[in-house]
Design a protein around this motif. Structure first.
Motif, mmCIF file in Angstrom:
data_model
loop_
_atom_site.group_PDB
_atom_site.id
_atom_site.type_symbol
_atom_site.label_atom_id
_atom_site.label_comp_id
_atom_site.label_asym_id
_atom_site.label_seq_id
_atom_site.Cartn_x
_atom_site.Cartn_y
_atom_site.Cartn_z
ATOM 1 N N GLU A 1 0.812 -1.215 0.000
ATOM 2 C CA GLU A 1 0.000 0.000 0.000
ATOM 3 C C GLU A 1 0.844 1.263 0.000
ATOM 4 O OE1 GLU A 1 -2.410 -0.485 3.434
ATOM 5 O OE2 GLU A 1 -3.928 -1.708 2.412
ATOM 6 N N HIS A 2 1.956 1.256 0.743
ATOM 7 C CA HIS A 2 2.759 2.469 0.914
ATOM 8 C C HIS A 2 4.210 2.194 0.500
ATOM 9 C CE1 HIS A 2 -0.666 4.094 3.014
ATOM 10 N NE2 HIS A 2 -0.625 3.095 3.895
ATOM 11 N N PRO A 3 4.667 2.766 -0.616
ATOM 12 C CA PRO A 3 6.060 2.550 -1.042
ATOM 13 C C PRO A 3 7.072 3.020 -0.008
ATOM 14 C CG PRO A 3 4.751 3.495 -2.820
ATOM 15 C CD PRO A 3 3.908 3.544 -1.589
ATOM 16 N N TRP A 4 6.781 4.132 0.681
ATOM 17 C CA TRP A 4 7.738 4.645 1.651
ATOM 18 C C TRP A 4 7.963 3.664 2.792
ATOM 19 C CZ3 TRP A 4 6.215 5.093 6.667
ATOM 20 C CH2 TRP A 4 4.838 5.137 6.921
ATOM 21 N N ALA A 5 6.904 2.971 3.183
ATOM 22 C CA ALA A 5 7.055 1.988 4.252
ATOM 23 C C ALA A 5 7.946 0.837 3.796
ATOM 24 C CB ALA A 5 5.680 1.466 4.666
ATOM 25 N N PHE A 6 7.832 0.430 2.536
ATOM 26 C CA PHE A 6 8.686 -0.641 2.014
ATOM 27 C C PHE A 6 10.137 -0.184 1.989
ATOM 28 C CE2 PHE A 6 10.876 -2.839 -1.417
ATOM 29 C CZ PHE A 6 10.554 -4.168 -1.166
ATOM 30 N N LYS A 7 10.368 1.056 1.553
ATOM 31 C CA LYS A 7 11.741 1.560 1.497
ATOM 32 C C LYS A 7 12.346 1.672 2.889
ATOM 33 C CE LYS A 7 10.520 5.086 -1.120
ATOM 34 N NZ LYS A 7 10.612 6.333 -1.907
ATOM 35 N N VAL A 8 11.556 2.178 3.857
ATOM 36 C CA VAL A 8 12.063 2.275 5.225
ATOM 37 C C VAL A 8 12.417 0.885 5.758
ATOM 38 C CG1 VAL A 8 11.432 2.835 7.594
ATOM 39 C CG2 VAL A 8 10.868 4.437 5.749
ATOM 40 N N ALA A 9 11.548 -0.086 5.502
ATOM 41 C CA ALA A 9 11.810 -1.449 5.970
ATOM 42 C C ALA A 9 13.051 -2.024 5.306
ATOM 43 C CB ALA A 9 10.598 -2.331 5.694
ATOM 44 N N ALA A 10 13.243 -1.727 4.018
ATOM 45 C CA ALA A 10 14.408 -2.247 3.309
ATOM 46 C C ALA A 10 15.700 -1.677 3.866
ATOM 47 C CB ALA A 10 14.285 -1.937 1.816
ATOM 48 N N ALA B 1 -0.954 -15.009 -1.841
ATOM 49 C CA ALA B 1 -2.046 -14.101 -1.502
ATOM 50 C C ALA B 1 -1.908 -13.634 -0.062
ATOM 51 C CB ALA B 1 -3.389 -14.810 -1.703
ATOM 52 N N ARG B 2 -2.194 -12.352 0.146
ATOM 53 C CA ARG B 2 -2.117 -11.709 1.466
ATOM 54 C C ARG B 2 -0.700 -11.704 2.022
ATOM 55 N NH1 ARG B 2 -6.219 -8.705 1.596
ATOM 56 N NH2 ARG B 2 -6.083 -8.577 3.882
ATOM 57 N N ALA B 3 0.290 -11.787 1.145
ATOM 58 C CA ALA B 3 1.683 -11.773 1.598
ATOM 59 C C ALA B 3 1.979 -10.441 2.269
ATOM 60 C CB ALA B 3 2.621 -11.996 0.419
ATOM 61 N N SER B 4 2.643 -10.497 3.418
ATOM 62 C CA SER B 4 2.974 -9.277 4.146
ATOM 63 C C SER B 4 4.142 -8.573 3.470
ATOM 64 C CB SER B 4 3.329 -9.604 5.594
ATOM 65 O OG SER B 4 4.530 -10.354 5.658
ATOM 66 N N GLN B 5 4.340 -7.337 3.868
ATOM 67 C CA GLN B 5 5.450 -6.571 3.309
ATOM 68 C C GLN B 5 6.778 -7.223 3.655
ATOM 69 O OE1 GLN B 5 5.664 -1.988 3.187
ATOM 70 N NE2 GLN B 5 6.899 -2.506 4.976
ATOM 71 N N LYS B 6 6.885 -7.765 4.854
ATOM 72 C CA LYS B 6 8.119 -8.444 5.269
ATOM 73 C C LYS B 6 8.367 -9.689 4.417
ATOM 74 C CE LYS B 6 10.401 -10.447 9.316
ATOM 75 N NZ LYS B 6 10.821 -11.655 8.576
ATOM 76 N N ASP B 7 7.320 -10.440 4.152
ATOM 77 C CA ASP B 7 7.471 -11.628 3.313
ATOM 78 C C ASP B 7 7.950 -11.248 1.917
ATOM 79 O OD1 ASP B 7 6.610 -13.200 5.409
ATOM 80 O OD2 ASP B 7 4.509 -13.181 4.766
ATOM 81 N N ILE B 8 7.377 -10.197 1.369
ATOM 82 C CA ILE B 8 7.761 -9.753 0.025
ATOM 83 C C ILE B 8 9.215 -9.320 -0.001
ATOM 84 C CG2 ILE B 8 7.341 -7.982 -1.725
ATOM 85 C CD1 ILE B 8 4.388 -8.023 -0.851
ATOM 86 N N LEU B 9 9.605 -8.553 1.045
ATOM 87 C CA LEU B 9 10.993 -8.093 1.127
ATOM 88 C C LEU B 9 11.956 -9.268 1.255
ATOM 89 C CD1 LEU B 9 12.950 -5.709 1.323
ATOM 90 C CD2 LEU B 9 12.542 -5.679 3.799
ATOM 91 N N ASP B 10 11.616 -10.264 2.055
ATOM 92 C CA ASP B 10 12.488 -11.432 2.236
ATOM 93 C C ASP B 10 12.641 -12.222 0.947
ATOM 94 O OD1 ASP B 10 12.823 -10.750 4.875
ATOM 95 O OD2 ASP B 10 11.322 -12.168 5.635
ATOM 96 N N VAL B 11 11.533 -12.385 0.224
ATOM 97 C CA VAL B 11 11.584 -13.160 -1.019
ATOM 98 C C VAL B 11 12.524 -12.498 -2.023
ATOM 99 C CG1 VAL B 11 10.237 -13.826 -3.052
ATOM 100 C CG2 VAL B 11 9.334 -14.256 -0.769
ATOM 101 N N ILE B 12 12.408 -11.178 -2.182
ATOM 102 C CA ILE B 12 13.233 -10.473 -3.161
ATOM 103 C C ILE B 12 14.687 -10.419 -2.703
ATOM 104 C CG2 ILE B 12 13.551 -8.315 -4.414
ATOM 105 C CD1 ILE B 12 10.574 -7.784 -4.066
ATOM 106 N N ALA B 13 14.917 -10.201 -1.415
ATOM 107 C CA ALA B 13 16.289 -10.102 -0.911
ATOM 108 C C ALA B 13 17.012 -11.445 -0.974
ATOM 109 C CB ALA B 13 16.274 -9.579 0.530
ATOM 110 N N GLU B 14 16.303 -12.528 -0.743
ATOM 111 C CA GLU B 14 16.931 -13.848 -0.766
ATOM 112 C C GLU B 14 16.974 -14.454 -2.160
ATOM 113 O OE1 GLU B 14 14.983 -16.297 2.089
ATOM 114 O OE2 GLU B 14 15.210 -14.830 3.714
#
Length: 468
Positions: free
Chosen positions: A99-108, A126-139
């Motif tokens: 929902e919020h790009p800034w929140a994703f960037k701050v988390a990253a 489905a319903r993947a959390s922002q943390k899950d998305i970040l982990d998938v891309i980072a790993e």
């Protein structure tokens, strides 16, 4: 605590007088507070307030990052190579994953994963959390695709399959030599190069070949790993049934030990078309006796190279071949084969197979292979001193139709055929209106390993036109 001594008044009058209060204590001189200390105290207080606020904000963001996301269904998304954190965050928002790009960037950045984000094709639940998305891309947990290479394909056919797969990139520098590829299912990520897949195939083939070769028996008439691959490729093309491979291999081993020609039908086809793998039509009478380096009806011993890429099971079947006296085999009409030690037994098996084929034709059921890479079976039993060892029903010796002079086909000792000279023949045709028959030399039956692998040799979509 000790009490001061009590002083008794000397007179009642004196007792009525008030007692004078004690003298006040001396004043303590206050030290002036250092401005530096005051500054430090203020800074410390401010830092505590900021840390509390920051900690609270991080805790809030962390709780929000672990909350279920807005994605309604599973989604595959491709992250381009040139995208950084900002571009990735914007892409995720546009695709409805966050929902919020800034929140994703701050988390990253706060998690230290901003520099670890990798390009690729990713599957997000489905319903993947922002943390899950970040982990998938980072790993780099990219989606894995697979390509299945069936046993028995030639190297050119395999290269055509790789070329047709649009998830792979690049070209193959050089087509591997025949038999150098290990058929198997290979996993890869989108964008992997075709050359990398070929390198894995050839590397796995060398490893498996070394493992199988190390377990060979001492009496195996195969002297080199290269010869093992050659014979395994013939076994691979002769039968698609795993339980029959050792016995088929045993037939060829027995023939090699007896200095008999192998007389394997697929070698006829390979000698004519090479890496294309199929004629796409029936085998003609002259082609059956045509002296090519691969035609084991003409040459003695093994051909000069493999006729396909055998799988591990075919390699192991040669090393662990059945210890029988079988010299012949023919299709039994049920998807398997009937084996025989003598020519007389073999001829009886041929008669039974013809009865099955006759019943099939009378019922109007079409031949499973449509006549591709095969010739007509003979009408009578084999009258020669040696019958072919081919596994398919078309691998029967030729006998001319009634009233015609039998045609002479190459047998061990027929040196003229072996060196490419013409073979003496009698009448090549039967009664008027009928075509002359030869023994079958097919490569396609219901048990053909390519058909079993849903690789339709008659489909131009699956078998592209290859350069001869």
């Amino acid at each position: 605590m000790s009490q001061p001594p009590r002083v008794a008044p000397r007179s009642p009058n004196e007792a009525l007088k008030p007692v004078a209060p004690p003298a006040p204590p001396p004043k303590v001189r206050k030290r002036r507070r250092s401005p530096f200390i005051a500054l430090l105290s203020g800074l410390f207080t401010t830092a505590l307030i900021l840390a509390g606020a920051l900690g609270g904000g991080i805790a809030y963001l962390d709780s929000r990052s672990k909350a279920p996301g807005p994605l309604a269904t599973d989604r595959v998304l491709i992250i381009p190579k040139e995208h950084g954190v900002t571009e990735i965050a914007d892409l995720l928002q546009r695709e409805g994953l966050i929902e919020h790009p800034w929140a994703f960037k701050v988390a990253a950045y706060t998690s230290g994963k901003a520099a670890s984000l990798k390009a690729g094709e990713y599957l997000f639940k489905a319903r993947a959390s922002q943390k899950d998305i970040l982990d998938v891309i980072a790993e780099g947990k990219a989606v894995e695709h697979s390509i299945t290479i069936p046993e028995g394909l030639t190297s050119e056919q395999i290269m055509a399959r790789l070329q047709q797969n649009d998830m792979l990139s690049g070209d193959v520098i050089q087509v591997p030599r025949e038999g150098a590829i290990l058929p198997d299912t290979y996993k890869f990520q989108r964008g992997s190069t075709r050359q990398a897949i070929v390198d894995r195939m050839t590397r796995d083939q060398r490893r498996i070949l070394n493992e199988v070769w190390a377990k060979r028996p001492a009496d195996l008439p195969i002297k080199t790993p290269a010869e093992l691959v050659i014979l395994a490729s013939i076994v691979e093309k002769e039968t698609g049934r795993a339980d029959e491979r050792p016995r088929v291999a045993g037939v060829f081993i027995n023939r090699l030990n007896r200095k008999m020609k192998l007389q394997s039908d697929p070698t006829i086809v390979y000698g004519l078309v090479g890496g294309k793998g199929t004629l796409g039509r029936g085998i003609t009478r002259p082609e059956i006796t045509q002296a090519t380096p691969y035609n084991t009806y003409v040459i003695e011993g093994l051909p000069p190279g493999p006729i396909a890429n055998p799988g591990r099971a075919a390699l192991e079947a040669v090393v662990n071949h059945s210890r029988t006296k079988d010299l012949y085999f023919v299709a039994d009409g049920s998807g398997g084969h009937a084996f025989a030690e003598t020519l007389e037994q073999h001829n009886r098996n041929v008669v039974r197979w013809r009865q099955v084929e006759s019943a099939r034709r009378e019922s109007g059921r079409p031949a499973p292979d449509g006549g591709v890479d095969r010739a007509e079976p003979p009408p009578g039993p084999d009258q020669r001193t040696e019958a072919p060892a081919g596994s398919r029903p078309e691998n029967q010796a030729a006998t001319a139709p009634d009233g015609a002079e039998p045609e002479t086909f190459p047998v061990p000792g027929n040196r003229r055929a072996a060196i490419g000279q013409p073979v003496q023949t009698g009448a090549a045709s039967g009664p008027a209106g009928t075509r002359a028959r030869a023994f079958d030399a097919s490569e396609g039956t219901t048990r053909d390993p390519l058909l079993n692998k849903t690789f339709d040799l008659n489909s131009p979509k699956q078998v592209p036109q290859l350069k001869p």
